[in-house]
Design a protein around this motif. Sequence first.
Motif, PDB file in Angstrom:
ATOM      1  N   GLU A 199      91.347  79.160  14.005  1.00 42.19           N
ATOM      2  CA  GLU A 199      92.542  78.773  14.783  1.00 42.19           C
ATOM      3  C   GLU A 199      93.748  79.642  14.437  1.00 42.19           C
ATOM      4  OE1 GLU A 199      92.889  74.897  13.192  1.00 42.19           O
ATOM      5  OE2 GLU A 199      91.806  73.883  14.803  1.00 42.19           O
TER       6      GLU A 199
ATOM      7  N   THR B  39      94.009  84.564  15.021  1.00 42.31           N
ATOM      8  CA  THR B  39      93.824  85.006  16.414  1.00 42.31           C
ATOM      9  C   THR B  39      95.153  85.530  16.953  1.00 42.31           C
ATOM     10  OG1 THR B  39      94.539  82.953  17.489  1.00 42.31           O
ATOM     11  CG2 THR B  39      92.228  83.070  16.782  1.00 42.31           C
ATOM     12  N   PRO B  40      95.088  86.485  17.898  1.00 37.57           N
ATOM     13  CA  PRO B  40      96.332  86.982  18.503  1.00 37.57           C
ATOM     14  C   PRO B  40      97.108  85.870  19.204  1.00 37.57           C
ATOM     15  CG  PRO B  40      94.435  88.355  19.126  1.00 37.57           C
ATOM     16  CD  PRO B  40      93.888  87.165  18.418  1.00 37.57           C
ATOM     17  N   GLU B  41      96.356  84.915  19.797  1.00 35.54           N
ATOM     18  CA  GLU B  41      97.021  83.818  20.511  1.00 35.54           C
ATOM     19  C   GLU B  41      97.831  82.970  19.541  1.00 35.54           C
ATOM     20  OE1 GLU B  41      93.675  84.416  20.607  1.00 35.54           O
ATOM     21  OE2 GLU B  41      93.790  85.549  22.513  1.00 35.54           O
ATOM     22  N   ALA B  42      97.234  82.666  18.373  1.00 33.28           N
ATOM     23  CA  ALA B  42      97.954  81.826  17.387  1.00 33.28           C
ATOM     24  C   ALA B  42      99.228  82.537  16.955  1.00 33.28           C
ATOM     25  CB  ALA B  42      97.044  81.560  16.189  1.00 33.28           C
TER      26      ALA B  42
ATOM     27  N   GLU C 105     100.925  84.698  18.622  1.00 33.22           N
ATOM     28  CA  GLU C 105     101.835  84.706  19.778  1.00 33.22           C
ATOM     29  C   GLU C 105     102.559  83.350  19.863  1.00 33.22           C
ATOM     30  OE1 GLU C 105     101.994  87.359  21.935  1.00 33.22           O
ATOM     31  OE2 GLU C 105     103.601  86.394  23.086  1.00 33.22           O
ATOM     32  N   GLN C 106     101.757  82.278  19.720  1.00 31.29           N
ATOM     33  CA  GLN C 106     102.329  80.934  19.903  1.00 31.29           C
ATOM     34  C   GLN C 106     103.190  80.499  18.725  1.00 31.29           C
ATOM     35  OE1 GLN C 106      98.768  78.677  20.520  1.00 31.29           O
ATOM     36  NE2 GLN C 106      98.510  79.613  22.537  1.00 31.29           N
TER      37      GLN C 106
ATOM     38  N   TRP D 262      91.581  90.139  13.801  1.00 32.31           N
ATOM     39  CA  TRP D 262      91.544  88.735  14.187  1.00 32.31           C
ATOM     40  C   TRP D 262      90.365  88.460  15.105  1.00 32.31           C
ATOM     41  CZ3 TRP D 262      97.564  88.553  15.085  1.00 32.31           C
ATOM     42  CH2 TRP D 262      98.174  88.295  13.853  1.00 32.31           C
TER      43      TRP D 262
ATOM     44  N   GLU E 283      89.281  90.447  18.292  1.00 26.61           N
ATOM     45  CA  GLU E 283      89.826  91.810  18.299  1.00 26.61           C
ATOM     46  C   GLU E 283      88.752  92.829  17.911  1.00 26.61           C
ATOM     47  OE1 GLU E 283      94.556  91.422  17.446  1.00 26.61           O
ATOM     48  OE2 GLU E 283      93.282  91.479  15.662  1.00 26.61           O
TER      49      GLU E 283
END
Length: 250
Positions: free
Chosen positions: A50, A53-56, A58-59, A164, A167
Amino acid sequence: ANLVLDQLAPLLRGAKRLVVLTGAGISAESGLATFRDAMTGLWANFRAEELATPEAFEQNPKLVWDWYVWRRKLAQAAKPNGAHFALVELERLVPQLTIVTQNVDGLHQRAGSAGVIELHGSLSRFKCSTDNEPVDAKDFGDSPDGMPPRCPRCHAFVRPDIVWFGEMLPPSALQTAFQVTKKCDLFFSIGTSGVVEPAASLPRRAIEYGASVMINNLDVDTASEPPLYSLQGKAGTILPELLRRAWPRL
Ligand code: APR
């Protein structure tokens, strides 16, 4: 384990090109938790999948940055263990030894291993989150608001130079890992659960190219079905014992 160790000792003694793939398990006896163990402390209710990650990032850049600050501190406080040092010793005894690690803790280098291929990056390196160019830690101070530091060039957030989930791995590291695996005559997989690709496919590639393969972690059953050997047990015990049997005079 004795029978398998006795079968492996002459293979190791006669090895010309040895590749050792390592995972979090080789650092477990240095006190660093593996990924598949529950995350500890204030990160207990998170999973690596969780946060890494690039999303984590970013958020919630602060949460992800703080997690890596914590992991970097743990890695810096950890010391290499007998398994890392056995590989340093092996580097002296085998004509060519290449370590391919999934670990980002830098313990192989701290133990004295040279030419370590870091497939997943390193906790000690940083890069710009926009152009992925390296950012030297001395070029950014701690940011006042606890957010990640800013890239001195473009002001975007700095991020860890770590691969990540989702990636690409560093192409040169991955290519070298496949090349040495193709040419090796002996391949060790130490302390990895072998679930994350592409590292997980290296042992199988080694077998396909005619090498003998030894897998050591806590989950396998000790067995020998040449050219595949598996040893259940702690790397900090198994590797020094294997060296003692291969070079009894040392
Ligand atoms: N000696 C040998 N093996 C050990 C020891 C030990 N003392 N302690 C644990 N192990 C083994 C476990 O049995 C397990 O097979 O180490 C392995 C650890 O597996 P993971 O936690 O999955 O770690 P790893 O295989 O390195 O994960 C690979 O997944 O989370 C991503 O990118 C991250 O590099 C990581 C990748």
